[in-house]
Design a protein around this motif. Structure first.
Motif, PDB file in Angstrom:
ATOM      1  N   TRP A 149       0.773 -37.763  11.729  1.00 48.46           N
ATOM      2  CA  TRP A 149       1.970 -36.937  11.825  1.00 48.46           C
ATOM      3  C   TRP A 149       1.648 -35.442  11.763  1.00 48.46           C
ATOM      4  O   TRP A 149       2.491 -34.608  12.070  1.00 48.46           O
TER       5      TRP A 149
ATOM      6  N   SER B 277       6.118 -39.829  12.955  1.00 49.61           N
ATOM      7  CA  SER B 277       6.714 -38.884  12.010  1.00 49.61           C
ATOM      8  C   SER B 277       6.214 -39.246  10.618  1.00 49.61           C
ATOM      9  O   SER B 277       5.681 -40.334  10.387  1.00 49.61           O
ATOM     10  N   ASP B 278       6.372 -38.333   9.697  1.00 50.31           N
ATOM     11  CA  ASP B 278       5.898 -38.527   8.324  1.00 50.31           C
ATOM     12  C   ASP B 278       6.989 -39.210   7.512  1.00 50.31           C
ATOM     13  O   ASP B 278       7.913 -38.561   7.009  1.00 50.31           O
TER      14      ASP B 278
ATOM     15  N   ARG C  93      10.675 -38.448   8.312  1.00 49.00           N
ATOM     16  CA  ARG C  93      11.216 -37.102   8.140  1.00 49.00           C
ATOM     17  C   ARG C  93      11.010 -36.273   9.403  1.00 49.00           C
ATOM     18  O   ARG C  93      10.043 -36.482  10.138  1.00 49.00           O
ATOM     19  N   PRO C  94      11.898 -35.295   9.663  1.00 51.00           N
ATOM     20  CA  PRO C  94      11.721 -34.420  10.829  1.00 51.00           C
ATOM     21  C   PRO C  94      10.422 -33.631  10.728  1.00 51.00           C
ATOM     22  O   PRO C  94       9.958 -33.297   9.636  1.00 51.00           O
ATOM     23  N   ARG C  95       9.843 -33.311  11.861  1.00 56.11           N
ATOM     24  CA  ARG C  95       8.664 -32.453  11.884  1.00 56.11           C
ATOM     25  C   ARG C  95       9.038 -31.035  11.452  1.00 56.11           C
ATOM     26  O   ARG C  95      10.120 -30.545  11.793  1.00 56.11           O
TER      27      ARG C  95
ATOM     28  N   THR D 213      11.145 -33.129  18.233  1.00 58.90           N
ATOM     29  CA  THR D 213      11.748 -34.431  17.980  1.00 58.90           C
ATOM     30  C   THR D 213      11.116 -35.524  18.842  1.00 58.90           C
ATOM     31  O   THR D 213      10.402 -35.247  19.807  1.00 58.90           O
ATOM     32  N   ARG D 214      11.454 -36.744  18.502  1.00 59.05           N
ATOM     33  CA  ARG D 214      10.977 -37.872  19.314  1.00 59.05           C
ATOM     34  C   ARG D 214      11.545 -37.786  20.727  1.00 59.05           C
ATOM     35  O   ARG D 214      10.865 -38.113  21.703  1.00 59.05           O
TER      36      ARG D 214
ATOM     37  N   HIS E 246       9.518 -35.331  22.608  1.00 59.44           N
ATOM     38  CA  HIS E 246       8.201 -35.921  22.903  1.00 59.44           C
ATOM     39  C   HIS E 246       8.267 -36.822  24.121  1.00 59.44           C
ATOM     40  O   HIS E 246       7.413 -36.748  25.019  1.00 59.44           O
TER      41      HIS E 246
ATOM     42  N   ARG F  93       5.557 -43.248  11.243  1.00 55.80           N
ATOM     43  CA  ARG F  93       6.702 -43.908  11.865  1.00 55.80           C
ATOM     44  C   ARG F  93       6.722 -43.596  13.358  1.00 55.80           C
ATOM     45  O   ARG F  93       6.942 -42.461  13.753  1.00 55.80           O
TER      46      ARG F  93
ATOM     47  N   ARG G 111      14.292 -46.811  13.471  1.00 52.90           N
ATOM     48  CA  ARG G 111      13.704 -46.632  12.153  1.00 52.90           C
ATOM     49  C   ARG G 111      13.984 -47.855  11.286  1.00 52.90           C
ATOM     50  O   ARG G 111      15.098 -48.389  11.281  1.00 52.90           O
TER      51      ARG G 111
ATOM     52  N   THR H 142      16.825 -43.725  16.243  1.00 59.88           N
ATOM     53  CA  THR H 142      16.447 -42.315  16.207  1.00 59.88           C
ATOM     54  C   THR H 142      17.027 -41.637  17.435  1.00 59.88           C
ATOM     55  O   THR H 142      17.582 -42.288  18.331  1.00 59.88           O
TER      56      THR H 142
END
Length: 462
Positions: A304, A338-339, A342-344, A349-350, A353, A391, A396, A410
């Motif tokens: 992440w 993601s961690d 949680r949001p980067r 965002t996904r 991406h 993640r 999720r 998500t």
């Protein structure tokens, strides 16, 4: 769509001594100074972006051990139990795909996907040598039936790094008997599902399979080479067997792309089987450049913390196509961790991406790369080979805190659904991530030439 073969994160990555890395970088730099820039890589702003063709294969990926739960004795259940290298969380029942697969198949179809990738788990099907579990075979029968009934094509992986406990007891790939045991099991699966439109994957990311076995068993150098050679021989035999048993079915393996280490990754299996694949299967998660060296976090498993480099996928597609111009290309895995959900910190965002990567795939299509499919990794969060912190899921699932294992969408769900429905990003789309300067994927074009550029200013993430 697949021609006959011509002749020619879910994954961790391999740490190497500094001296080896320096040598690899030196070779790469020398090659960069003498290589020829690929056609189209130095285009001016305002490039053509091809829509995906109507027959394009849109998929989602899963794997058995990572998602099924209720897992029988295997090399990986043992690694988790004894907390082998990289194991941080208990396995529990993962996201319980084994009992919730009908709903997950519906989620995939709801995206508009027409390919569903899953694995046929040898440890589940043959828990003891010569003993086939009829209940588990019925489960896979129903999974394949539901995938096809939902209008999707099964992509079935025969080996996603996991083998039965009894195979581990006999020495796994050290034992000369294991390839014949594996092929016997594989043949039974191909016979069972022949004629059903299956896309067959033999070994998932052989380089990472070898790496994880090296770290978890562990393997010494002799065992490592023995395993590599056994996987090569077994894939080659499996390719011929599948074409005899299920004529016309496409067969390949998916290679993990590994930035500066990619030569080593390809050498694990891919380089020795290019005459025994029907398409180039690529897993792309991250790239590397002189301004983005965050790929180093893969060595600690903190995926992440890596800054995505979507334009690297464009260069990777062009490079593999140049190496094997007679074969089509399928992106078997692509996704962003993601961690813990949680949001980067940078706001990427996904959805960003997915759109950015597919923009660059469309660029490659416009320049003649024969891309025929794309799978997002993964449909849901799952057990990432030691933990639930990374993640990757479109949906999720909080395995450690939610007993109900609810699937929660998500922002990537709506984005992917829209991209499938509209056959790609809209005209004029501007990627969130700007192209990297001096990318390891194509240093000539990006260090000494003009980097492929979108036609408008970038959204501010830098």
């Amino acid at each position: 769509m697949f021609g006959k073969a011509g002749r020619a994160h879910g994954a961790g990555h391999v740490p190497l001594p500094r001296s080896v890395l320096v040598r690899i970088l030196s070779i790469a730099s020398a090659a960069a100074l003498t290589a020829v820039s690929p056609a189209g890589a130095a285009e001016a702003a305002g490039p053509a972006v091809a829509k995906f063709p109507s027959g394009f294969m849109w998929g989602v990926s899963t794997s058995g051990f990572q998602s099924e739960g209720s897992y029988p004795d295997s090399n990986w259940t043992r690694y988790v139990q004894r907390k082998a290298a990289g194991v941080k969380d208990p396995y529990r029942d993962s996201v319980d795909f084994r009992h919730r697969y009908p709903g997950d198949v519906r989620l995939a179809r709801g995206l508009g996907a027409n390919v569903f990738r899953a694995s046929l788990e040898w440890a589940r099907i043959e828990p003891r040598r010569g003993v086939r579990d009829q209940r588990e075979l019925a489960y896979y029968d129903d999974l394949v039936r539901r995938i096809r009934a939902a209008g999707m094509r099964p992509m079935l992986t025969l080996d996603h790094w996991v083998h039965p406990g009894w195979v581990a007891d006999q020495g796994a790939w050290d034992n000369a008997r294991t390839p014949s045991d594996w092929l016997r099991h594989a043949r039974s699966m191909v016979e069972r599902y022949r004629g059903q439109g299956v896309i067959w994957i033999t070994f998932n990311e052989a380089s990472q399979y070898i790496y994880h076995e090296t770290m978890s068993r562990p393997l010494n150098p002799v065992q490592l080479v023995t395993m590599r050679n056994a996987l090569i021989r077994t894939h080659r035999a499996a390719y011929d067997m599948i074409h005899r048993v299920d004529p016309g079915a496409p067969v390949s393996n998916n290679v993990a792309y590994g930035s500066v280490l990619n030569g080593l990754f390809d050498a694990a299996l891919f380089n020795d089987v290019t005459d025994k694949i029907d398409f180039i299967g690529i897993d792309y998660y991250y790239g590397a450049s002189l301004e983005n060296v965050t790929a180093v976090h893969s060595l600690t498993g903190e995926f992440w913390r890596i800054d995505p480099e979507p334009d690297g996928l464009y260069h990777v597609l062009k490079n593999y196509q140049r190496r094997l111009p007679h074969l089509p290309v399928y992106i078997v895995e692509n996704g962003m961790p993601s961690d813990g959900g949680r949001p980067r910190p940078d706001g990427y965002t996904r959805a960003d991406h997915i759109r950015d990567h597919l923009y660059w795939v469309q660029r490659a299509l416009a320049e003649g790369v024969k891309v025929i499919g794309y799978n997002h990794w993964s449909l849901t969060d799952n057990y990432e080979w030691g933990g639930y912190r990374p993640r990757f899921g479109l949906y999720r699932v909080d395995v450690l805190t939610d007993p109900a294992l609810e699937r929660r969408p998500t922002e990537g769900v709506a984005a992917y659904r829209s991209l499938i429905a509209n056959r790609g990003v809209p005209s004029g789309y501007v990627p969130v991530r700007r192209p990297a300067w001096c990318s390891i994927e194509d240093p000539v074009a990006t260090c000494f030439g003009r980097t492929p550029a979108p036609p408008a200013p970038y959204r501010a993430l830098y």
